[in-house]
Design a protein around this motif. Structure first.
Motif, PDB file in Angstrom:
ATOM      1  N   GLY A 107      79.599  -5.322 -32.144  1.00  0.00           N
ATOM      2  CA  GLY A 107      79.610  -5.788 -33.522  1.00  0.00           C
ATOM      3  C   GLY A 107      78.648  -5.077 -34.448  1.00  0.00           C
ATOM      4  N   GLY A 108      77.925  -4.090 -33.931  1.00  0.00           N
ATOM      5  CA  GLY A 108      76.959  -3.367 -34.750  1.00  0.00           C
ATOM      6  C   GLY A 108      77.551  -2.148 -35.411  1.00  0.00           C
ATOM      7  N   GLY A 109      76.686  -1.367 -36.037  1.00  0.00           N
ATOM      8  CA  GLY A 109      77.138  -0.186 -36.761  1.00  0.00           C
ATOM      9  C   GLY A 109      77.129   1.082 -35.945  1.00  0.00           C
ATOM     10  N   GLY A 110      76.574   1.028 -34.730  1.00  0.00           N
ATOM     11  CA  GLY A 110      76.558   2.197 -33.868  1.00  0.00           C
ATOM     12  C   GLY A 110      75.513   3.229 -34.236  1.00  0.00           C
ATOM     13  N   GLY A 111      74.604   2.881 -35.140  1.00  0.00           N
ATOM     14  CA  GLY A 111      73.536   3.803 -35.526  1.00  0.00           C
ATOM     15  C   GLY A 111      72.293   3.587 -34.692  1.00  0.00           C
ATOM     16  N   GLY A 112      71.152   3.802 -35.311  1.00  0.00           N
ATOM     17  CA  GLY A 112      69.892   3.650 -34.588  1.00  0.00           C
ATOM     18  C   GLY A 112      68.803   3.115 -35.505  1.00  0.00           C
ATOM     19  N   ILE A 113      67.561   3.262 -35.031  1.00  0.00           N
ATOM     20  CA  ILE A 113      66.420   2.818 -35.821  1.00  0.00           C
ATOM     21  C   ILE A 113      66.298   3.651 -37.102  1.00  0.00           C
ATOM     22  CG2 ILE A 113      63.900   2.594 -35.809  1.00  0.00           C
ATOM     23  CD1 ILE A 113      65.404   0.473 -34.209  1.00  0.00           C
ATOM     24  N   THR A 114      66.794   4.863 -37.079  1.00  0.00           N
ATOM     25  CA  THR A 114      66.809   5.679 -38.298  1.00  0.00           C
ATOM     26  C   THR A 114      67.537   4.949 -39.418  1.00  0.00           C
ATOM     27  OG1 THR A 114      66.790   7.746 -37.023  1.00  0.00           O
ATOM     28  CG2 THR A 114      67.581   7.863 -39.291  1.00  0.00           C
ATOM     29  N   ASN A 143      71.925  -0.709 -36.325  1.00  0.00           N
ATOM     30  CA  ASN A 143      71.381   0.003 -35.160  1.00  0.00           C
ATOM     31  C   ASN A 143      72.001  -0.433 -33.840  1.00  0.00           C
ATOM     32  OD1 ASN A 143      70.000  -2.569 -35.534  1.00  0.00           O
ATOM     33  ND2 ASN A 143      68.706  -1.950 -33.809  1.00  0.00           N
ATOM     34  N   LEU A 144      72.822  -1.456 -33.842  1.00  0.00           N
ATOM     35  CA  LEU A 144      73.349  -2.011 -32.596  1.00  0.00           C
ATOM     36  C   LEU A 144      74.708  -1.395 -32.263  1.00  0.00           C
ATOM     37  CD1 LEU A 144      72.289  -5.739 -33.152  1.00  0.00           C
ATOM     38  CD2 LEU A 144      71.111  -3.954 -31.825  1.00  0.00           C
ATOM     39  N   PRO A 145      75.114  -1.442 -30.989  1.00  0.00           N
ATOM     40  CA  PRO A 145      76.348  -0.778 -30.563  1.00  0.00           C
ATOM     41  C   PRO A 145      77.580  -1.319 -31.280  1.00  0.00           C
ATOM     42  CG  PRO A 145      75.006  -1.404 -28.660  1.00  0.00           C
ATOM     43  CD  PRO A 145      74.381  -2.058 -29.841  1.00  0.00           C
ATOM     44  N   GLU A 146      78.496  -0.424 -31.583  1.00  0.00           N
ATOM     45  CA  GLU A 146      79.730  -0.825 -32.269  1.00  0.00           C
ATOM     46  C   GLU A 146      80.533  -1.817 -31.449  1.00  0.00           C
ATOM     47  OE1 GLU A 146      81.824   2.234 -34.971  1.00  0.00           O
ATOM     48  OE2 GLU A 146      80.954   3.445 -33.340  1.00  0.00           O
ATOM     49  N   PRO A 180      60.196   0.724 -31.876  1.00  0.00           N
ATOM     50  CA  PRO A 180      60.932   0.342 -33.087  1.00  0.00           C
ATOM     51  C   PRO A 180      60.141  -0.595 -33.996  1.00  0.00           C
ATOM     52  CG  PRO A 180      62.385   0.252 -31.195  1.00  0.00           C
ATOM     53  CD  PRO A 180      60.997   0.487 -30.667  1.00  0.00           C
ATOM     54  N   GLU A 181      59.336  -1.470 -33.403  1.00  0.00           N
ATOM     55  CA  GLU A 181      58.514  -2.375 -34.211  1.00  0.00           C
ATOM     56  C   GLU A 181      57.569  -1.592 -35.120  1.00  0.00           C
ATOM     57  OE1 GLU A 181      55.824  -6.312 -33.340  1.00  0.00           O
ATOM     58  OE2 GLU A 181      55.446  -4.542 -32.110  1.00  0.00           O
ATOM     59  N   ARG A 182      56.936  -0.559 -34.587  1.00  0.00           N
ATOM     60  CA  ARG A 182      56.013   0.241 -35.386  1.00  0.00           C
ATOM     61  C   ARG A 182      56.752   1.040 -36.464  1.00  0.00           C
ATOM     62  NH1 ARG A 182      53.656  -1.491 -31.252  1.00  0.00           N
ATOM     63  NH2 ARG A 182      51.494  -1.155 -30.593  1.00  0.00           N
ATOM     64  N   ILE A 183      57.907   1.588 -36.100  1.00  0.00           N
ATOM     65  CA  ILE A 183      58.702   2.348 -37.065  1.00  0.00           C
ATOM     66  C   ILE A 183      59.166   1.448 -38.205  1.00  0.00           C
ATOM     67  CG2 ILE A 183      60.841   3.653 -37.386  1.00  0.00           C
ATOM     68  CD1 ILE A 183      60.518   4.518 -34.389  1.00  0.00           C
ATOM     69  N   MET A 184      59.619   0.265 -37.858  1.00  0.00           N
ATOM     70  CA  MET A 184      60.107  -0.654 -38.881  1.00  0.00           C
ATOM     71  C   MET A 184      58.964  -1.223 -39.727  1.00  0.00           C
ATOM     72  SD  MET A 184      63.385  -0.743 -38.860  1.00  0.00           S
ATOM     73  CE  MET A 184      63.848  -2.312 -39.601  1.00  0.00           C
ATOM     74  N   LEU A 212      63.185  10.731 -33.074  1.00  0.00           N
ATOM     75  CA  LEU A 212      62.786  10.911 -31.680  1.00  0.00           C
ATOM     76  C   LEU A 212      63.214   9.719 -30.834  1.00  0.00           C
ATOM     77  CD1 LEU A 212      59.193  12.420 -32.101  1.00  0.00           C
ATOM     78  CD2 LEU A 212      61.187  13.589 -31.148  1.00  0.00           C
ATOM     79  N   TYR A 213      63.020   8.521 -31.386  1.00  0.00           N
ATOM     80  CA  TYR A 213      63.402   7.331 -30.633  1.00  0.00           C
ATOM     81  C   TYR A 213      64.909   7.289 -30.406  1.00  0.00           C
ATOM     82  CZ  TYR A 213      63.849   2.629 -28.953  1.00  0.00           C
ATOM     83  OH  TYR A 213      64.147   1.549 -28.160  1.00  0.00           O
ATOM     84  N   ASP A 214      65.670   7.547 -31.463  1.00  0.00           N
ATOM     85  CA  ASP A 214      67.130   7.502 -31.337  1.00  0.00           C
ATOM     86  C   ASP A 214      67.658   8.586 -30.411  1.00  0.00           C
ATOM     87  OD1 ASP A 214      67.255   5.325 -33.034  1.00  0.00           O
ATOM     88  OD2 ASP A 214      67.643   6.520 -34.826  1.00  0.00           O
ATOM     89  N   ALA A 215      66.891   9.684 -30.265  1.00  0.00           N
ATOM     90  CA  ALA A 215      67.291  10.770 -29.363  1.00  0.00           C
ATOM     91  C   ALA A 215      66.916  10.475 -27.910  1.00  0.00           C
ATOM     92  CB  ALA A 215      66.655  12.082 -29.804  1.00  0.00           C
TER      93      ALA A 215
END
Length: 386
Positions: free
Chosen positions: A61-68, A55-58, A241-245, A305-308
């Motif tokens: 060092g992250g994957g560039g995705g999101g909480i999804t 979920n962290l920015p590329e 994100p805490e609730r989603i996770m 919704l969060y990632d958007a």
């Protein structure tokens, strides 16, 4: 528009993480907990494969995705019987807050390590006298020249013994009374005046719980994350994100329990037929599966919704997802144990420990009653009783 059905990339991620989880499984988790150790091997391998920081920015060092994507990782590890609770905390809460609101130096210092698992950050919000009312937080930061002095107590803080730092939620000195004006600080666990005390829990887990005592912990000015006057926005950037996770954690646990029950119901034969052929066994398991799938859909909605960037919409959906997943998980675990009968309480089948663990999803990080309060007030527009 985001498709309801998962993309091919998400399906591939789900499959890959499931394979990793299967290599470790419930036996690994149970053995590691019995030895009193953290899940270091799984955490390290998940980090090397890029799953912890998906979920962290590329550029950090992250994957560039999101909480999804991160919720997929946690759900599949949970479904394999070896969930990583600190995924909820380190990359989802702390990583998200720092990536959205941190300074360039904070991002450079923390995000690469949080992404590959070589560094870990805990999150401290709960206090002994505040409970579910975060507006009663009394941990206070006051200025001393260019530094901050942080004083207060926190309870039920996960994984502090493994963490390099804790993202502490406090309030500035001029906000000790009245409306909540939170501020967030990165507090190294080796800071002078920082004390951690383990809480004796009956719940067996790899991640230990701690009480923290902050006694005039001196922090440099750059320990503050974001703007001290925009604390609520920054706080909820981590709480959604805490609730989603947490929902992902619960759904994964429920899926694991259900899979064990289904396997048993297919093989266990009484009165000439497998017990799964009888509707008294089959129908409750089918209901548990339906509830878990419905909870997953709400979790996916909240994550999208969060990632958007829709923080308000994500807040409602994240609370609903956490509520639905917690209820579905408890019911799935209960029905799984009941399906196995006496075997459901043996160590051999490994379900009994989930009875207690499943309750966590109803209690933490916010109780189901507080979620019902949120929905009744914020969504339905009903008056408050408090």
């Amino acid at each position: 528009m985001t498709p309801v059905i998962e993309s091919e990339e998400h399906k591939a991620l789900r499959s890959a993480v499931a394979a990793l989880g299967k290599r470790y499984g419930r036996d690994y988790l149970t053995r590691t907990v019995a030895e009193g150790k953290p899940l270091t091997e799984l955490w390290s391998e998940a980090g090397k494969l890029g799953y912890l920081g998906v979920n962290l920015p590329e550029e950090r060092g992250g994957g560039g995705g999101g909480i999804t994507e991160l919720s997929i990782v946690l759900e599949e590890l949970g479904a394999a019987g070896s969930p990583l609770l600190m995924l909820v905390v380190s990359p989802a809460i702390c990583g998200t807050v720092i990536s959205r609101f941190g300074t360039e130096e904070q991002k450079r210092t923390w995000l690469p390590g949080l992404a590959d698992g070589t560094r870990l950050m805990a999150f401290g919000i709960t206090e002994p006298d505040a409970g579910s009312n975060s507006h009663r937080i009394t941990t206070t930061a006051r200025r001393d020249g260019t530094d901050w002095l942080l004083t207060g107590r926190k309870v039920f803080i996960s994984g502090v013994d493994m963490a390099d730092a804790v993202l502490i939620v406090g309030r500035t000195e001029d906000a000790r009374t009245g409306r909540l004006k939170p501020c967030l600080f990165i507090v190294p666990t080796d800071a002078e005046g920082f004390q951690k005390h383990p809480i004796d829990m009956e719940l067996s887990a790899a991640e230990k719980q701690f009480e923290l005592v902050l006694d005039d912990v001196r922090l440099p000015a750059d320990a503050l994350v974001g703007d001290e006057d925009a604390g609520l926005l920054q706080l909820f950037a981590g709480l959604n994100p805490e609730r989603i996770m947490t929902a992902a954690f619960a759904i994964g646990m429920g899926r694991y329990a259900l899979s064990k029950a289904i396997e048993y119901a297919r093989d266990r034969t009484v009165w000439k037929a497998p017990i799964g052929a009888h509707q008294a066994i089959a129908h409750p398991l089918a209901q548990a599966h339906i509830d878990l799938e419905l909870a997953r859909l709400m979790m996916q909605k909240a994550a999208h919704l969060y990632d958007a960037g829709d923080d308000i919409g994500a807040g409602e959906a994240a609370n609903m997802a956490k509520y639905a997943a917690g209820e579905a998980c408890v019911k799935a675990v209960d029905q799984a144990v009941h399906t196995l009968g006496g075997n459901g309480l043996t160590r051999e089948f490994g379900l009994a420990s989930l009875i207690t663990a499943a309750r966590v999803a109803r209690i933490a990080p916010v109780s189901r009653e507080m979620i019902l309060n949120y929905v009744s007030h914020q969504t339905l527009g009903l008056p408050k009783s408090y």
